[in-house]
Design an enzyme around this catalytic site. Sequence first.
Site, PDB file in Angstrom:
ATOM      1  N   TYR A  12     -53.148 -35.123 -14.093  1.00 39.19           N
ATOM      2  CA  TYR A  12     -51.723 -34.953 -14.408  1.00 39.19           C
ATOM      3  C   TYR A  12     -50.900 -36.033 -13.714  1.00 39.19           C
ATOM      4  O   TYR A  12     -50.062 -36.703 -14.323  1.00 39.19           O
ATOM      5  CB  TYR A  12     -51.260 -33.571 -13.980  1.00 39.19           C
ATOM      6  CG  TYR A  12     -49.834 -33.259 -14.349  1.00 39.19           C
ATOM      7  CD1 TYR A  12     -49.506 -32.880 -15.650  1.00 39.19           C
ATOM      8  CD2 TYR A  12     -48.807 -33.343 -13.411  1.00 39.19           C
ATOM      9  CE1 TYR A  12     -48.196 -32.599 -16.007  1.00 39.19           C
ATOM     10  CE2 TYR A  12     -47.498 -33.061 -13.751  1.00 39.19           C
ATOM     11  CZ  TYR A  12     -47.199 -32.688 -15.046  1.00 39.19           C
ATOM     12  OH  TYR A  12     -45.891 -32.416 -15.389  1.00 39.19           O
ATOM     13  N   LYS A  60     -48.806 -39.122 -15.615  1.00 40.12           N
ATOM     14  CA  LYS A  60     -47.364 -39.289 -15.487  1.00 40.12           C
ATOM     15  C   LYS A  60     -47.011 -40.639 -14.875  1.00 40.12           C
ATOM     16  O   LYS A  60     -45.978 -41.236 -15.201  1.00 40.12           O
ATOM     17  CB  LYS A  60     -46.773 -38.147 -14.663  1.00 40.12           C
ATOM     18  CG  LYS A  60     -46.885 -36.784 -15.356  1.00 40.12           C
ATOM     19  CD  LYS A  60     -46.310 -36.805 -16.761  1.00 40.12           C
ATOM     20  CE  LYS A  60     -46.350 -35.449 -17.438  1.00 40.12           C
ATOM     21  NZ  LYS A  60     -45.806 -35.484 -18.821  1.00 40.12           N
TER      22      LYS A  60
END
Length: 300
Positions: A204, A208
């Site tokens: 994650y 990002k």
Amino acid sequence: MSPQGPTVQSTSPIGPLGIQAALEAKANPSITPRPKIFDEFALTDRVGLVSGGNRGLGLEIAIALAEAGARAIYCFDLPKEPSKEFKASQEYVGKLGNNSRLEYFSEDVRNQEQLWKKAEEIGDKEQRFDFCVAAAGILKSHTDCLEYPAQQFKDVLEVNTSGVLFTAQAAGRQMSRFGRGGSIILIASMSGSITNKDHAWVSYNSSKSAVLQMARSMACELGVKNIRVNSLSPGHIYTQMTAAYLDTQPHLLEKWSGLNPLGRIGRPDEMRGVVTWLASDASSFCTGSDIIVSGGHHSW
């Protein structure tokens, strides 16, 4: 350079504004001043796309853009049929009285070809394309970085990075086609620019971080076409995605709330203003930027 100063390179489509408006009103008493700040935020008659728009943050953003006057917001997500939240929101928008509407279609952000095709169909129908919010994303359970499974890492990157790119491409191709410019907003996370040590989801955080750089790179390339590209990085927000952790681990709410100066986590509706600003002419000189809305988490 003229005697009055530098040659103006651009003008506001709703000008004069601010000081210029005040000076013109002073010179011409027949002018009746009126507020224009809300006109700058208006999205009247504009058309756009929101991925992950079936629920949560994506749907919240879509409603805000409708309230700002957008003609049509095309929301897409994986489910074949829209959620009850989407149907209620669609009905709500239809009653706003500003001729705005929400549309839903089922699509996978990982399918580049289909996204490009659907965006072209939208362009054909609406004859314009003005904004895009790439909000679709997934979050897997916490896994030690040394044990992270290859497939899990791949799954997250395919949605959160490749899917964001494909969505931005689909919209940007239509913006380029119509030549009116536009605004592309990539939903990232504060995890892309800080070390989120309390829940080190390696895929994650990596995805990002990639989105932040993607926004900067696209902004540099598309600026000549007056297509602006920015990223929005929320902090801890209570959504249906994060609820999977917060509702099953009550101690996390207090823990996450204590990680920023405001002492609480955020609400999806607290992204409405900044997204509307980024989509509108009010942010016409903003591109290649990452807007962090974290309750001050990043300040500590």
